[in-house]
Design an enzyme around this catalytic site. Sequence first.
Site, PDB file in Angstrom:
ATOM      1  N   CYS A 143       0.865  -1.181   0.000  1.00 38.26           N
ATOM      2  CA  CYS A 143       0.000   0.000   0.000  1.00 38.26           C
ATOM      3  C   CYS A 143       0.903   1.234   0.000  1.00 38.26           C
ATOM      4  O   CYS A 143       1.693   1.441   0.917  1.00 38.26           O
ATOM      5  CB  CYS A 143      -0.880  -0.050   1.242  1.00 38.26           C
ATOM      6  SG  CYS A 143      -1.978   1.351   1.375  1.00 38.26           S
ATOM      7  N   CYS A 157     -11.937  10.406   7.090  1.00 42.45           N
ATOM      8  CA  CYS A 157     -10.551   9.996   6.831  1.00 42.45           C
ATOM      9  C   CYS A 157      -9.576  10.785   7.689  1.00 42.45           C
ATOM     10  O   CYS A 157      -9.604  12.023   7.698  1.00 42.45           O
ATOM     11  CB  CYS A 157     -10.227  10.193   5.347  1.00 42.45           C
ATOM     12  SG  CYS A 157      -8.493   9.871   4.966  1.00 42.45           S
ATOM     13  N   GLU A 209      -4.236  11.908  -2.473  1.00 36.98           N
ATOM     14  CA  GLU A 209      -5.105  11.682  -3.629  1.00 36.98           C
ATOM     15  C   GLU A 209      -4.197  11.570  -4.864  1.00 36.98           C
ATOM     16  O   GLU A 209      -3.665  12.579  -5.352  1.00 36.98           O
ATOM     17  CB  GLU A 209      -6.094  12.852  -3.752  1.00 36.98           C
ATOM     18  CG  GLU A 209      -6.884  12.874  -5.052  1.00 36.98           C
ATOM     19  CD  GLU A 209      -7.509  11.534  -5.433  1.00 36.98           C
ATOM     20  OE1 GLU A 209      -8.306  10.987  -4.660  1.00 36.98           O
ATOM     21  OE2 GLU A 209      -7.171  11.030  -6.529  1.00 36.98           O
TER      22      GLU A 209
HETATM   23  N1  SAH Z   1      -7.224   9.429  -1.747  1.00 37.15           N
HETATM   24  C1  SAH Z   1      -7.513   8.196  -2.381  1.00 37.15           C
HETATM   25  C2  SAH Z   1      -6.600   7.056  -1.971  1.00 37.15           C
HETATM   26  C3  SAH Z   1      -6.204   6.977  -0.526  1.00 37.15           C
HETATM   27  S1  SAH Z   1      -7.487   6.585   0.585  1.00 37.15           S
HETATM   28  C4  SAH Z   1      -8.966   7.817  -2.163  1.00 37.15           C
HETATM   29  O1  SAH Z   1      -9.644   8.489  -1.387  1.00 37.15           O
HETATM   30  O2  SAH Z   1      -9.421   6.888  -2.825  1.00 37.15           O
HETATM   31  C5  SAH Z   1      -7.718   4.838   0.326  1.00 37.15           C
HETATM   32  C6  SAH Z   1      -9.070   4.346   0.806  1.00 37.15           C
HETATM   33  O3  SAH Z   1      -9.169   4.366   2.237  1.00 37.15           O
HETATM   34  C7  SAH Z   1     -10.228   5.179   0.301  1.00 37.15           C
HETATM   35  O4  SAH Z   1     -11.264   4.362  -0.191  1.00 37.15           O
HETATM   36  C8  SAH Z   1     -10.660   5.890   1.558  1.00 37.15           C
HETATM   37  O5  SAH Z   1     -11.963   6.327   1.449  1.00 37.15           O
HETATM   38  C9  SAH Z   1     -10.446   4.824   2.608  1.00 37.15           C
HETATM   39  N2  SAH Z   1     -10.417   5.324   3.982  1.00 37.15           N
HETATM   40  C10 SAH Z   1      -9.925   6.476   4.432  1.00 37.15           C
HETATM   41  N3  SAH Z   1     -10.059   6.562   5.782  1.00 37.15           N
HETATM   42  C11 SAH Z   1     -10.653   5.417   6.193  1.00 37.15           C
HETATM   43  C12 SAH Z   1     -11.051   4.912   7.480  1.00 37.15           C
HETATM   44  N4  SAH Z   1     -10.838   5.596   8.582  1.00 37.15           N
HETATM   45  N5  SAH Z   1     -11.629   3.691   7.531  1.00 37.15           N
HETATM   46  C13 SAH Z   1     -11.812   2.972   6.388  1.00 37.15           C
HETATM   47  N6  SAH Z   1     -11.461   3.408   5.157  1.00 37.15           N
HETATM   48  C14 SAH Z   1     -10.893   4.626   5.054  1.00 37.15           C
HETATM   49 FE1  SF4 Z   2      -8.510  10.620   2.711  1.00 35.28          FE
HETATM   50 FE2  SF4 Z   2      -7.718  12.293   0.820  1.00 35.28          FE
HETATM   51 FE3  SF4 Z   2      -8.533   9.821   0.126  1.00 35.28          FE
HETATM   52 FE4  SF4 Z   2     -10.293  11.658   1.034  1.00 35.28          FE
HETATM   53  S1  SF4 Z   2      -9.132  11.782  -0.852  1.00 35.28           S
HETATM   54  S2  SF4 Z   2     -10.131   9.475   1.651  1.00 35.28           S
HETATM   55  S3  SF4 Z   2      -9.065  12.801   2.531  1.00 35.28           S
HETATM   56  S4  SF4 Z   2      -6.741  10.353   1.388  1.00 35.28           S
END
Ligand code: SAH
Ligand code: SF4
Length: 407
Positions: A143, A157, A209
């Site tokens: 990851c 998040c 992102e």
């Molecule tokens: N920014 C991108 C990739 C990183 S986040 C995105 O948002 O897709 C990767 C995944 O983790 C995303 O699906 C996000 O929504 C999820 N995620 C973030 N915080 C989380 C949490 N606390 N519990 C479960 N999934 C979470």
């Molecule tokens: Fe977290 Fe950024 Fe992915 Fe949203 S876009 S889930 S803030 S890492």
Amino acid sequence: MAASKPVAPETATGGAPLEKVALETYVPPAKPSLIGLTRAEISERLATIGIPREQQRMRVQQLWHWMYVRGVQTFAEMTSVSKDLRAELEKHVTVDRPEVVAEQISSDGTRKWLLRLPSGHDLEKPHEVECVYIPETDRGTLCVSSQVGCTLNCSFCHTGTQRLVRNLTAGEIVGQIMVARDRLNDWADRETPHGNRLVTNIVMMGMGEPLYNFDAVRDGLLIVADNEGIGISKRRITLSTSGVVPNIVRAGEEIGVMLAISLHAVRDELRNELVPLNRKYPIAELMQACRDYPAASNAKRITFEYVMLKGVNDSLDDAKRLVKLLKGIHAKINLIPFNPWPGTRYECSDWDQIEKFSEYVFNAGYSSPVRTPRGRDILAACGQLKSETEKLSARERQALRAMAMTD
Ligand code: SAH
Ligand code: SF4
């Protein structure tokens, strides 16, 4: 290597801010690393240190092999390169990866590395990002992060709450895979009965992102997929996005890896709240971008991530709407148990509810790996990775597993 530009702020119409401003820029080290440069960029470097043009192609091939097939960490080990050239290279460049400041190995084989990256301010402490390796019987998934922090503010998040944001360079993205291969002793000369690699899959699901750091992510992933080097097939690389619509099609055309969409809600009203970027690119536009995704075909399914939030998005009505929404898209649904963090207002859905939801989407024809035996495959989020050296909890490890099941 070009300095990463700060991401421009977005003006939002009401509600929580859609985006915050990136505060940091990348300050390259005195001796830059060749890791993450394209072949053409390495050629340019060779030209500046006086390597004749007719030799450059061959030299680049040699360096590429030593860096990405053999994984060497110094020029001294590149024995097929002349001594003089090695000495010259050493004066100007390195093959450094990000510095590993901590490593944790869990009993189930999950490994987490805390990496230190230079920050833009002398007075600020250096940035830290995490990278996690999740071994399974049939694969080993890494990851990977694309930014320090994230400019977006998804309400569930933890990464979104971080103040500091800067784009990672292509070298820092490729460097995460190199660090994992170094630490796992997973380079080509590793002695294994079948020569099998440990890191077989990549998910861009760490911090940040990826489609807001498009060029570095593209350049980095193309290096990772290059079959004269690290050689991880594009079908085993998944890019997860919160829905940056204009860059989704570009990602299909210019990168061509597997796509995962952080959907999390099936109505705009709720998605605006969970993923504020939805105010800019609403669900209908996002679905159209998925239909247009050039790599989407029967053989290449799009993964839809759906974080299970108790009483928020986990009703059977949501499940029904989800199935309707995905009609006509070759999709897979990853239900991710919410991983709570201090100060969050959300809770993870009850297990029974996750099962019911999962059963509904399964019966509608969507594979949804959260159905597989509890404890083994409950997919989890890497997006929650935070820059602290605390141990991965059992919950986090379960969540990571869930997220790693992308194909
Ligand atoms: N920014 C991108 C990739 C990183 S986040 C995105 O948002 O897709 C990767 C995944 O983790 C995303 O699906 C996000 O929504 C999820 N995620 C973030 N915080 C989380 C949490 N606390 N519990 C479960 N999934 C979470
Ligand atoms: Fe977290 Fe950024 Fe992915 Fe949203 S876009 S889930 S803030 S890492």
